[in-house]
Motif scaffolding. Structure first.
Motif: not given
Lengths: 380, 266
Positions: A232-233, A236, A253, A255, A257-263, A312-314, B1-3, B118-119, B198-201, B228
């Motif tokens: 998925g990276a 971006m 995304i 999860t 533990e965290a919320r990851l913004d696809l900035i 989904l992330q897997s 996925m594996r992002d 990738m990014t 940039s995606m978060g903490a 994680m």
């Protein structure tokens, strides 16, 4: 047949859709034409009744294999218990299923049956990307030699042209070869198609090169029909070519533990023209994230058929018995806060024939090209 | 996925670079917990510096090149990374593998940047930039007074069966880190921190081990990272000190300079 969608129709679908039903309905036969997607999503059938399906003559399990299977079920259960994004397990009483399935596993006499028990357990969660993968399908698995290259077959009726990457291996997954195509449509539009988000060295190099060559064009068409998703990276990185402002997000995304913004990271020289994205019912996972993100940030207009709804992330981990376990760890939420899992991306312009354009005709692409050239009607 | 992968791998590389640590001698005063009183956080940190070789030995080190492997056994992934670091805070790392392509991160002056196949290229801002500037300060845990405004010992906890002092390390800005120093050896055993991207903490736990004397100082050659829900093992392959750095290794790449120029209206 073409139909333009409004925001209202999207909302109405949201309210009425049953995640489970939509997923079941959409995992019909045509999906499995996409062999590579099948690698990720459908190794072992989910069995409501885990016994009775073993092929005649299947070898019986040794005491050691039974122990390894018990350890594997334990790992599957605990991995879900610790890492599945929803701590409520989508309403499943997860703590209770372990003992019941372990008892079933003790009755399994073949590997088929053992896998069936584990599949039945994880299928209770009713989500995609949750699969037991037999060792024979894994890269470096317990079979004799490496598995064969997975061919990513284009949907019937689509243009199979393109450059093919070499065998790419990601972790335990079997090798996949990416197909990439870029070309001009006359002198004013660029066209890019690829069939999965794998092999970043091959794919991103070509995508970046194509975008650099298209910077002066009126519009670009990204064809994600039949795209099985992947890493998925790259969503971006690709969307950065179309970003107009720093900080725009392709979604989140979520999860445990965290919320990851696809900035997005806007490219130094981003593309400012019109962007059309083609999708169909075989557009899966990361490809759906890309379509949803570009659509909901207002950057692209989406043409084609509603996507699979498996976003989904897997990740795939190795089990003690040598099989793999693809485990969901995150839920994708679109920029407007929608879960795409079980719902799919609804195109702005729905085209019924999007799944398999007839010979010599591609209505979705034609509609996208016409929209790009008709620049006065819509700024998006 | 594996992002999440790319991001986590780059975190791992940074963590490994930051966590090169060192050893030394004895526990300073009669502040042992056996007497019922906890030693001060400052004395624990200072003892760590001593057992790692002492401030003078570290003062002789101007730069460091570390090569390492990052392995995610459960996921079947192994990557190679190289970190170039020089006093006082110049930093460049590269992680590369066919699975993720190439990810470079750097600190050039006060510019924190990343280039990922990738990014794409990006200039870091906000919390992420501040964190990177703090974390890439050369031998940060040795020159800890420059990196943290306070160190407070809050108790003793067992880490891997060993009694450790729990020390809350508070930087000038950003969240505190929790350091665990072994009571007996004085070595840093674990760091709990929040990683900003940039995606978060994201919370991260780094467990340090395999301390080896390297050019007169003690350095951890092994870090186990939990982030994680994933476990990754970072093994140092080689460390070189006071080497001739490749020319321009800490310079801004062209595309990063172009982003900065556009941002400044240049």
């Amino acid at each position: 047949m073409r139909r333009e969608n409004s925001g209202e129709s999207v909302k109405a679908f949201d309210a009425g859709a049953s995640v489970r039903n939509v997923r079941t309905e959409r995992r019909g036969g045509s999906f499995f034409r996409c062999a590579a997607a099948a690698v990720l999503l459908a190794f072992a059938p989910a069995c409501g009744a885990p016994f009775g399906s073993a092929p005649a003559g299947a070898p019986a399990l040794s005491a050691e294999q039974k122990e390894l299977n018990r350890a594997s079920l334990e790992m599957v259960w605990s991995t879900v218990n610790e890492r599945f994004w929803d701590p409520e397990f989508r309403g499943v009483e997860w703590a209770a299923v372990r003992e019941k399935h372990m008892a079933w596993l003790d009755r399994a006499s073949t590997m088929e049956e053992a896998r069936g028990v584990m599949s039945a357990m994880i299928d209770l969660l009713g989500v995609s990307h949750m699969t037991i993968i037999p060792s024979a399908f894994l890269n470096g698995g317990l079979n004799d030699g490496a598995p064969g290259l997975v061919e990513t077959a284009p949907p019937e009726g689509t243009n199979p042209a393109g450059e093919h990457g070499s065998a790419f291996v990601l972790g335990h997954l079997p090798p996949v070869a990416v197909t990439f195509e870029s070309r001009g449509i006359d002198d004013d539009i660029g066209y890019i198609r690829f069939d999965c988000f794998m092999d970043p060295v091959f794919l991103m190099t070509r995508f970046n090169g194509a975008m650099e060559s298209f910077l002066e064009r009126e519009g670009v068409v990204i064809d994600l029909r039949g795209n099985m998703g992947g890493v998925g990276a790259m969503v971006m990185g690709m969307a950065g070519w179309f970003a107009v402002e720093k900080g725009a997000s392709m979604g989140t995304i979520v999860t445990r533990e965290a919320r990851l913004d696809l900035i997005l990271n806007p490219r130094p020289s981003a593309f400012g023209g019109r962007l059309a994205v083609l999708v169909d019912s075989l557009t899966v996972s990361s490809a759906e994230m890309m379509a949803a993100g570009l659509q909901e940030t207002g950057r692209a207009r989406i043409f084609g058929g509603r996507t699979m709804g498996m976003a989904l992330q897997s990740e795939v981990i190795l089990l003690p018995n040598g099989d793999g376990f693809q485990c969901v760890t995150g839920n994708y939420i679109s920029p407007l806060g929608r879960s795409i899992e079980g719902r799919g991306v609804i195109p702005d312009v729905e085209i019924a024939s999007a799944d398999g354009a007839g010979a010599g005709s591609d209505e979705a692409l034609e509609a996208a090209v016409a929209w790009i050239r008709d620049g006065d009607n819509d700024n998006r | 996925m594996r992002d999440g992968l790319k991001k986590l791998l780059s975190f791992a590389a940074v963590s490994a670079a930051v966590l090169s640590v060192l050893p030394g001698p004895v526990f300073p005063s009669g502040a042992d917990a056996a007497g019922g009183e906890l030693p001060s956080g400052e004395s624990i940190c200072d003892r760590f510096v001593e057992v790692s070789g002492g401030i003078e030995a570290f003062g002789l080190i101007r730069n460091r090149v570390t090569k390492m492997t990052i392995e995610m056994a459960a996921q079947g992934l192994k990557l190679e990374a190289t970190v170039y670091a020089a006093a006082p805070g110049r930093f460049y790392s590269i992680v590369e593998s066919p699975a993720i392509g190439r990810i470079e991160r750097g600190v050039s002056g006060d510019v924190v940047w990343e280039r990922s196949l990738m990014t794409g290229p990006s200039v870091k801002e906000g919390e992420e930039r501040a964190m990177m500037l703090r974390e890439t300060a050369f031998d940060r845990n040795i020159h800890w007074r420059k990196a943290f405004k306070s160190a407070e010992c809050t108790g003793i906890e067992k880490i891997g069966g060993t009694d450790c002092y729990r020390v809350v390390m508070t930087p000038a800005e950003g969240e505190p880190h929790i350091h665990f120093y072994e009571k007996e050896s004085g070595l840093l055993a674990r760091v709990e921190s929040i990683v900003h991207s940039s995606m978060g903490a994201i919370p991260q736990v780094s467990s340090l081990g395999d301390y080896r004397e390297t050019d007169g100082v003690l350095v951890s050659w092994s870090v186990a990272l939990e982030i994680m829900g994933q476990h990754r093992s970072i093994k140092t392959v080689s460390i070189e000190h006071n080497v001739e750095m490749p020319e321009g290794i800490f310079d801004l790449p062209e595309d990063i300079a172009a982003i900065l120029s556009a941002k400044q209206g240049g």
